[in-house]
Design an enzyme around this catalytic site. Sequence first.
Site: not given
Ligand code: PMT
Length: 401
Positions: A208
Site C-alpha cells: 500500500n
Molecule cells: O502514512 P502516511 O503517508 O502519513 O499516510 C497516512 C495514512 C493515509 C496511511 C493513514 O492516515 C491512514 O489512513 N491509515 C489507514 C490506511 C488503511 O489501510 O485504511 P483501511 O481503510 O484500508 O483500513 C481500515 C483500518 O483497518 C485501518 O486502521 C487499518 O490500519 C486497519 N487494518 C486494515 C487491514 C488489515 N488487514 N488490518 C488492519 O488493521
Amino acid sequence: MLDGRRVLLVISGGIAAYKSLELIRRLKDRGADIRCVMTANAQNFVTPLAVQTLSGNKVFADTFSLTDEHEIGHITLARDCDLVVVAPATANLLAKMAHGLADDLASTALLVTDKPILVAPAMNFRMWGHPATRANMATLKERGVHAVGPNAGMLAEGESGLGRMAEPAEILAAVEGLLSSGPLRGLKALVTSGPTFEPIDPVRFIGNRSSGKQGHAIASALARLGAEVTLITGPVKLPDPPDMKVVHVETAREMLGAALGCLPVDIAVCAAAVADWTVSNASKEKRKKDPNGPPPAIELAANPDILATLSEKGSARPRLVVGFAAETENLLTHARAKLERKGCDWIVANDVSPSSGTFGSDFNTVHLITQGGVEDWPRIAKADVAERLAWKIADSVKGKP
Ligand code: PMT
C-alpha cells in the site's frame, strides 16, 4: 500548559531559524517564560529584535558582553531554566556539543547547563546522513540529549530528503512531554504505522501507499503525553522516533504477531495501511519472465485484520481502540461502516483520493468519528492531527476503566 516553566531557546544559524519565531509564540501561548541565545550565524536569518519582541525578554548573543555578564552571567543563563531547547540545531552546533567545544555563548551555555536538552536538528540531508553527524547524534543521545525530528521533505536548497526541522507544533509537544508529567503517564499504547509489503517472490511485492508520517507522529504524540509506546511499523524511510520501542515488520501477519505480542495495552491506534491481501502462491525463488507465455497469475488470500482482532480481544482488549479509514469516495459513510464492522471505538476518516495528496505529505484532512458524533478537522499538519488525537485519547481514557 507550561505555566511558569522556563525554557532557554538556543537558535543556531540555519534557514529553519525562521520557524523558531513561531516556536517562541507557541511556547509563550502555553505560558512558558523564554530566554533566547542566538549564535552569530542565526542573526543572519532572523533578527535579535524579532526574537526579543516575541519572547518579551532580552536576547543573549555574546559571551563577553560586560552588561550581560553583569546582569545574569552565562552560567546562570544556562542553569536558570527547566529545559534547554536547540532549534534549529545545525550540524555544526551538534558537533560542538558532542565534542565539548565552547567557542561562543550558545555552545558555552550548552556545555555548562545542568538541565535537560532537547535538540531539533535541521540541515541538508547529506549532512544529516554523514557518518560524522550520525556519530555526533549517537553520542548526544547516549548522554541523554533528547531529539525531535528531523523530518523528511523538501529542503531549502531545493533538494528533498531527511533534514527539515520538526514543525513548531512537534517541538512544542516534545517540550510539553519533557516538562509535564503527562496525562498518559503509566499507560501503554501500541501504534501501527506505514504500509505492509506482501511478497510475490524474494524480489517483488504488493503493498500500500503510506509513508508512515501520520502513524509515527501519533506514536510520538502519545509518548510525549507520557504513554509507554510500542510503534509497529512496516517498511518506511523515516527514522525511529525516540523514547519508544519500535518493532519493524514487513507483512500483515508479522504486524499482527507484533501487535498481539504487545498486549495488554491501554490504547491501540491502527494507522498502518495494511495490505488486505497476501500472495498465496508466493514463490521462494525469483519468478522468471517467459517472453512467449502469459504473465504469471498471482493468487491472493485475505490477510488477518489487526484492528478487528484487537477490537475483539475480550479481557485483553485495549481500553480504547482507534482505527483509520482511508477512503477515496463517500468518506463518512464508508468510515462509519468500517467502525461497525471492525468493532473499534473511534475511527479517523481519512480522505486519500489522489487530489487530497494525503499519502506522503506533511498535511492531512481527517474527520474523527466517536460515539459523540463526527468532528471535522481542518487541513492541518500531520503532527497537529497527531497532537489533537493524542489529547482526545488522553481526555477519553482518563477515568475510563
Ligand atoms: O502514512 P502516511 O503517508 O502519513 O499516510 C497516512 C495514512 C493515509 C496511511 C493513514 O492516515 C491512514 O489512513 N491509515 C489507514 C490506511 C488503511 O489501510 O485504511 P483501511 O481503510 O484500508 O483500513 C481500515 C483500518 O483497518 C485501518 O486502521 C487499518 O490500519 C486497519 N487494518 C486494515 C487491514 C488489515 N488487514 N488490518 C488492519 O488493521
